[in-house]
Enzyme design. Sequence first.
Site, short mmCIF file in Angstrom:
data_model
loop_
_atom_site.label_atom_id
_atom_site.label_comp_id
_atom_site.label_asym_id
_atom_site.label_seq_id
_atom_site.Cartn_x
_atom_site.Cartn_y
_atom_site.Cartn_z
N CYS A 1 -9.75 -6.63 0.30
CA CYS A 1 -10.02 -5.18 0.32
C CYS A 1 -10.96 -4.87 -0.84
O CYS A 1 -10.86 -5.45 -1.90
CB CYS A 1 -8.76 -4.37 0.11
SG CYS A 1 -7.30 -5.12 0.81
N GLN B 1 0.68 -9.80 -6.50
CA GLN B 1 0.21 -11.18 -6.66
C GLN B 1 1.07 -11.95 -7.64
O GLN B 1 1.03 -13.19 -7.65
CB GLN B 1 -1.27 -11.19 -7.11
CG GLN B 1 -2.23 -10.56 -6.10
CD GLN B 1 -2.41 -11.39 -4.83
OE1 GLN B 1 -2.03 -12.56 -4.75
NE2 GLN B 1 -2.99 -10.77 -3.81
N THR C 1 0.84 -1.20 0.00
CA THR C 1 0.00 0.00 0.00
C THR C 1 0.88 1.25 0.00
O THR C 1 0.69 2.17 -0.80
CB THR C 1 -0.94 -0.01 1.22
OG1 THR C 1 -1.77 -1.18 1.13
CG2 THR C 1 -1.82 1.23 1.28
N THR D 1 13.15 4.46 10.80
CA THR D 1 14.18 3.45 11.07
C THR D 1 13.82 2.13 10.37
O THR D 1 12.70 1.64 10.52
CB THR D 1 14.30 3.23 12.59
OG1 THR D 1 14.57 4.50 13.18
CG2 THR D 1 15.42 2.26 12.94
N ALA E 1 5.93 -8.46 1.31
CA ALA E 1 6.47 -9.73 1.80
C ALA E 1 5.39 -10.74 2.19
O ALA E 1 5.55 -11.94 1.98
CB ALA E 1 7.35 -9.45 3.03
N HIS E 2 4.26 -10.24 2.73
CA HIS E 2 3.35 -11.21 3.38
C HIS E 2 2.53 -12.05 2.41
O HIS E 2 1.84 -12.96 2.84
CB HIS E 2 2.44 -10.48 4.38
CG HIS E 2 1.35 -9.64 3.80
ND1 HIS E 2 0.07 -10.12 3.64
CD2 HIS E 2 1.33 -8.37 3.37
CE1 HIS E 2 -0.69 -9.14 3.13
NE2 HIS E 2 0.06 -8.08 2.96
C1 LIG Z 1 -2.82 -6.60 -5.67
C2 LIG Z 1 -2.54 -6.02 -4.34
N1 LIG Z 1 -1.97 -4.81 -4.24
C3 LIG Z 1 -1.70 -4.25 -3.05
C4 LIG Z 1 -1.99 -4.91 -1.87
C5 LIG Z 1 -1.66 -4.24 -0.55
O1 LIG Z 1 -0.58 -4.88 0.06
P1 LIG Z 1 -0.16 -4.60 1.60
O2 LIG Z 1 -1.09 -5.43 2.42
O3 LIG Z 1 1.25 -5.05 1.72
O4 LIG Z 1 -0.29 -3.14 1.84
C6 LIG Z 1 -2.58 -6.17 -1.91
C7 LIG Z 1 -2.94 -6.88 -0.67
O5 LIG Z 1 -4.09 -7.19 -0.45
C8 LIG Z 1 -2.87 -6.75 -3.18
O6 LIG Z 1 -3.43 -7.95 -3.28
#
Ligand SMILES: Cc1ncc(COP(=O)(O)O)c(C=O)c1O
Length: 399
Positions: free
Chosen positions: A336, A180, A75, A238, A201-202
């Site tokens: 989301c 993705q 994000t 940091t 990363a997640h």
């Molecule tokens: C295509 C895409 N872009 C951006 C994001 C946002 O990632 P983050 O959770 O690291 O802010 C996501 C996560 O849901 C995603 O699937």
Amino acid sequence: VVSKQQLYLDVCATTPLRLEAQQAMAEAQQQAWANPSSLHGFGLAAAECLERSREQLAQAAGTTAEAVLFCSGATESVNLALLGAAACLKPGRLLISAVEHPAVAMAAQQLRHRGWQLETIPVDRQGFVDLDRLQVLLAPPTRLVSVIWAQSEIGAVQPIQAIGSLCRQAGVLFHTDAVQWAPHGLIGFDQLPVDLLSFTAHKLGGPRGIGVLLRRPGVALAPLLGGGSQENGLRSGTEPVPLIAGFAAALTAAARESADQGRAIKSQRDQLLKALLELPGKLRLELSGPDPAVQPRLPHHISLVVRDGSGVPVPGRALVRALWQQGIAASSGSACRSGGDPLGPSAILLALGYPAAEAAAGLRLSLGPGLSGDQIATIPEALLEAVERISTSASGPSA
Ligand SMILES: Cc1ncc(COP(=O)(O)O)c(C=O)c1O
């Protein structure tokens, strides 16, 4: 919730931490816990771990350490890319695809309020951007383009090479949200006609709270936040060295295994998709997004529009809850939602041309490693039961 089995089919939302990431994080936490900007030995150890991790991540992403800018997640990365790049350009036209994650869509809205003209590149019924329309839209005053590499809700993998080449020919800056794609394919950043690339990363077995922006040398960027001028002055704060070490380890592991594991997961996905689409009349399932037999689609990804036997769309959120009663963790689309309405129809399915009731009847199954054939075989029946349970509760006990 007590159930016989618990199957996690939601890796597009987030992934469990890989062992490689856990180990790298534990080691960094122990040996590189200090502030990497400190000039004493503890700080130098942290700085050394940070730069080693940066090199490691750069190598796995097909680039060099100079391109790597760490931040809190995709994000932030997307916001830094779009708002940061736009701040260094004369306001003009910004193009985004009709199937962007809200992070991109909302950053684009902010730019609209700063004098940019925002235009959406339409997609076809499968979610692929219209390249002819893009070519037309690339005329002046277009200065910035953002297109998602692989779409989280419907699995479409865009022709990023072709899109980037068109942008390059037009002399327009190009950003892609590769969140993705990164867990499933090689990024090869230095070979791509892409100026700015975001991922996190997640989604690939790393920790939450760390992401990256890859930046082609020479692309001007203004920071979003003022502060201690870390990351070459572009992202103050940091650096979380253990998270960065975990991110680098996870990407390295993902890049190493992506071809083999991709094939294995794809074959499980194909098997499950076939079984779902062959379910008898009590359920009418339609694959949304590309047909993986003929078009590029994420290898682990199934998205469906779910209708009951009479053709009535089944609300995706109710379906996800009913599936979890049987131990199946799925999603009704993206975790989301665009437009600030998490309960509304999916903006992505609407963009593909689905009517509102069907755009609220999406179901996404994204497969991770470690699922057995027997476990996967239980899913179609569980889905049937879940829909039946929803229909029964909708008709009410006194009916
Ligand atoms: C295509 C895409 N872009 C951006 C994001 C946002 O990632 P983050 O959770 O690291 O802010 C996501 C996560 O849901 C995603 O699937």
